[in-house]
Write a protein that holds these residues in place. Structure first.
Motif, PDB file in Angstrom:
ATOM      1  N   UNK A 118      51.849  14.226 -10.282  1.00  0.00           N
ATOM      2  CA  UNK A 118      52.163  15.297 -11.230  1.00  0.00           C
ATOM      3  C   UNK A 118      52.085  16.669 -10.579  1.00  0.00           C
ATOM      4  N   UNK A 119      53.124  17.479 -10.821  1.00  0.00           N
ATOM      5  CA  UNK A 119      53.107  18.900 -10.483  1.00  0.00           C
ATOM      6  C   UNK A 119      52.852  19.675 -11.765  1.00  0.00           C
ATOM      7  N   UNK A 120      52.154  20.800 -11.664  1.00  0.00           N
ATOM      8  CA  UNK A 120      51.947  21.674 -12.814  1.00  0.00           C
ATOM      9  C   UNK A 120      52.841  22.901 -12.665  1.00  0.00           C
ATOM     10  N   UNK A 121      53.477  23.309 -13.760  1.00  0.00           N
ATOM     11  CA  UNK A 121      54.308  24.515 -13.757  1.00  0.00           C
ATOM     12  C   UNK A 121      53.778  25.463 -14.821  1.00  0.00           C
ATOM     13  N   UNK A 122      53.232  26.606 -14.377  1.00  0.00           N
ATOM     14  CA  UNK A 122      52.725  27.616 -15.304  1.00  0.00           C
ATOM     15  C   UNK A 122      53.894  28.528 -15.660  1.00  0.00           C
ATOM     16  N   UNK A 123      54.358  28.411 -16.902  1.00  0.00           N
ATOM     17  CA  UNK A 123      55.541  29.113 -17.392  1.00  0.00           C
ATOM     18  C   UNK A 123      55.148  30.460 -18.030  1.00  0.00           C
ATOM     19  N   UNK A 214      54.232  28.528 -10.364  1.00  0.00           N
ATOM     20  CA  UNK A 214      54.280  29.581 -11.372  1.00  0.00           C
ATOM     21  C   UNK A 214      55.715  30.068 -11.522  1.00  0.00           C
ATOM     22  N   UNK A 215      56.058  30.535 -12.734  1.00  0.00           N
ATOM     23  CA  UNK A 215      57.404  31.057 -12.915  1.00  0.00           C
ATOM     24  C   UNK A 215      57.723  31.331 -14.366  1.00  0.00           C
ATOM     25  N   UNK A 216      59.011  31.532 -14.613  1.00  0.00           N
ATOM     26  CA  UNK A 216      59.505  31.780 -15.962  1.00  0.00           C
ATOM     27  C   UNK A 216      60.797  31.000 -16.154  1.00  0.00           C
ATOM     28  N   UNK A 217      60.755  30.035 -17.072  1.00  0.00           N
ATOM     29  CA  UNK A 217      61.967  29.247 -17.331  1.00  0.00           C
ATOM     30  C   UNK A 217      63.060  30.109 -17.961  1.00  0.00           C
ATOM     31  N   UNK A 218      62.672  31.165 -18.663  1.00  0.00           N
ATOM     32  CA  UNK A 218      63.675  32.031 -19.307  1.00  0.00           C
ATOM     33  C   UNK A 218      64.469  32.828 -18.286  1.00  0.00           C
ATOM     34  N   UNK A 219      63.787  33.363 -17.259  1.00  0.00           N
ATOM     35  CA  UNK A 219      64.482  34.200 -16.277  1.00  0.00           C
ATOM     36  C   UNK A 219      64.883  33.415 -15.031  1.00  0.00           C
ATOM     37  N   UNK A 220      64.275  32.262 -14.818  1.00  0.00           N
ATOM     38  CA  UNK A 220      64.567  31.464 -13.625  1.00  0.00           C
ATOM     39  C   UNK A 220      63.641  31.752 -12.466  1.00  0.00           C
TER      40      UNK A 220
END
Length: 624
Positions: A118-123, A214-220
């Motif tokens: 599992x990878x974790x993605x902090x949105x 880490x990132x933002x799914x809205x902005x990419x």
């Protein structure tokens, strides 16, 4: 791979970003606009939540990916459970603002138990209130101590927020890896050159370490780094076409013409249209089928294909009796229950009861946990109130049936108090069969044992006995299911000339319930664990409110409460919170356990003609 998260963390938005990056779609849909690729139901688009798992296939460079977008709302945890049973890897999405939520903890605990890489993605790093150091600490404390950040964030909590990747070859990562590999630790302490990337890949594959992106799914922002992480760290499927066929059905739906379509993960071997395939049901004997059509998921759509190979997810047509959880080809170890079964039920009514019953039975094919009971009234099992709205919407849109629901009530269970036994020989009743059972308390589902010679009875009769045992245990002495029990078959008898399987199916409920009556049962009610955040000035009112609804507080601060509360009072408790907390209360609940009912045990209407009363039971059989 699966994408899992607490509701509103951004799973579906991240799925859209991945599809856009892979070239499957030319614009990124928005959940709020109702135009995402994987939310296909009208209700999903209207409410902005995922209800049914959706499969979409695409390529990330040279890596073919079958992605399953799963629901985040706790009412649809059964959909998540079915997806987890077929995954090679997962991405767990968290919000940088809300952080670790109860559903996040439940999902991560299950992923770790199943050892799914599992990878974790902090949105949502671009949202006001986004956190980094504090959130990493929460992740390590509440989810996994082996969380490894793969990037830092600049301008956190603002629109220009960006990620800066961290080097793999660094001391912090080396120390985490060394804690889990003695030979790596020895080389590292001696100052020898160590391949941290190779060791990280190995420990991710064994679910010992969990990279955090880490990132933002809205902005990419941060999504390219996550994609590279998926390609680099998550292990690829290992099954080969030359192996024996092994596949598992994790979804069943109906096409436009009403035909069943089963989604299955092919773990190994090959599967071809119109070729015989062995089916191993969740419960029941093996049988053979020939799929009339095979479709493969590719480039965001389903495409017909003659033959499919290991590693792919397929949609199969022409399997009339197929159910979720069935295995194809050679069976593997069954995946046990990952989450608790539904703890609530409601009576459903409509003008056309026959049409309603047929529609509910078809819905139960798509979700086996929507159990339908017909005891004068029709009842269905539920995880929560949101599910009522979903069922009502599906019945109206797909079957043209408008329904109303009664108040939701808890589903109780029964637990054996001791040991009981009963037997009837072939000469003692109206059926040409004889059986004997001994029952005792169990701890993990039905444990069915044979204390008779397997060859002393035709296999078809053994199958009939076991199937009747499973069916009978749905209704104990008070009408509630007995989920945990040990049943030993101690005696069998038959007449080679006159006995048929139906004789055993009719006799088993009588004798099994006699044994259960000798043992006695206690009725238990479901209890939920709750976490509640409230404004400080409301805490005294809330504590009184908890006690009023039979809740017990186990942890408390000025703004946060944790404890348990009966499922029977959870919804009334929740419905009054907005008024008591000025609309600022945040409640999450998950199933906790069953406890004995303190008052008179509730009795559930029977659907089986009441085997506890032999005359009434025989009359019921003769009339049906």
């Amino acid at each position: 791979m699966g994408i899992v998260a607490h509701v509103d963390a951004g799973k579906t938005s991240l799925t859209e970003r991945l599809l856009y990056a892979a070239g499957v779609i030319d614009r990124v849909g928005r959940v709020d606009d109702g135009n995402t690729q994987t939310d296909l139901m009208d209700l999903e688009r209207k409410r902005g939540i995922t209800i049914r798992s959706a499969v979409v296939s695409f390529a990330l460079g040279d890596l073919p990916v079958n992605l399953i977008d799963t629901p985040g709302h706790s009412d649809f945890i059964a959909e998540v459970e079915r997806a987890l049973s077929v995954l090679d890897g997962a991405v767990l999405v968290l919000s940088a603002v809300e952080g670790v939520q109860p559903q996040t903890r439940l999902l991560m605990r299950t992923l770790r138990r199943l050892r799914i890489p599992t990878l974790l993605f902090v949105n949502k790093i671009d949202r006001v209130g986004a956190r980094y150091d504090e959130l990493l600490a929460d992740i390590r404390r509440l989810l996994t101590p082996s969380a490894v950040p793969m990037a830092t964030v600049t301008d956190l909590g603002t629109r220009p927020a960006a990620v800066e990747p961290l080097a793999v070859q660094r001391s912090e990562l080396a120390e985490i890896l060394a804690e889990r590999n003695d030979s790596f630790l020895e080389s590292y302490l001696e100052g020898a050159a160590v391949d941290q990337a190779a060791e990280l890949r190995r420990q991710v594959a064994t679910a010992e370490v969990h990279p955090v992106y880490f990132g933002s799914a809205m902005t990419g922002t941060g999504v390219p780094e996550l994609i590279e992480g998926i390609r680099t760290w998550l292990p690829r499927a290992t099954g080969t076409p030359g192996d024996e066929l092994r596949a598992r059905v994790f979804k069943v739906e109906r096409g436009a013409a009403g035909q069943k379509i089963a989604s299955a993960r092919v773990v190994s071997g090959t599967l071809a249209a119109r070729s015989p395939v062995a089916v191993h049901p969740v419960d029941g004997p093996e049988y053979q089928v020939r799929p009339s059509g095979v479709e493969v998921f590719a480039n965001g759509a389903r495409q017909p294909i003659e033959r499919v190979e290991a590693g792919q997810i397929v949609a199969l047509r022409g399997l009339k009796s197929i159910r979720i959880g069935d295995q194809l080809g050679v069976p593997t170890t069954q995946v046990g229950r990952l989450f608790a079964p539904p703890t609530l039920e409601t009576v459903v009514s409509a003008r056309d009861r026959v049409k309603l019953f047929q529609a509910l039975m078809q819905l139960a094919e798509q979700d086996p946990l929507i159990r339908v009971r017909k005891a004068g009234e029709l009842t269905v099992s539920l995880y929560g109130e949101v599910q009522k709205e979903v069922i009502a919407s599906l019945l109206e849109s797909e079957y043209g049936v408008q329904v109303s629901f009664s108040e939701t009530t808890p589903i109780h269970v029964e637990r054996l108090n001791g040991v009981g036994a009963a037997m009837r020989d072939i000469t003692e009743g109206p059926w040409a069969a004889g059986v004997g059972f001994r029952v005792s308390p169990g701890s993990d589902g039905l444990e069915y044992e044979l204390e008779v010679e397997l060859g002393g009875l035709p296999r078809a009769f053994h199958t009939a006995i076991e199937e009747a045992v499973r069916q009978t245990l749905h209704q104990g002495l008070f009408g509630w299911e007995i989920p945990d029990i040990r049943v030993a078959l101690t005696h069998t008898a038959y007449d080679s000339a006159g006995t048929v399987a139906a004789d055993f199916r009719r006799l088993v409920p009588l004798i099994l319930l006699q044994a259960i009556a000798e043992a006695g049962t206690t009725v238990l009610e479901p209890v939920n664990h709750f976490e509640l955040d409230v404004p400080p000035d409301t805490i005294s009112r809330i504590l009184a409110h908890v006690a009023e609804h039979r809740g017990v507080v186990t942890q408390a601060t000025d703004t946060h409460l944790e404890g348990t509360i009966p499922a029977a009072t959870t919804h009334p408790f929740e419905s009054q919170l907005p008024t008591l907390t000025h609309g600022e209360g945040l409640l999450t609940t998950t199933f906790h356990s069953y406890i004995p009912v303190a008052t008179e045990p509730p009795i559930r209407p029977r659907t089986d003609g009441n085997p506890l009363n032999e005359k009434q039971y025989v009359l019921h059989l003769n009339q049906s």
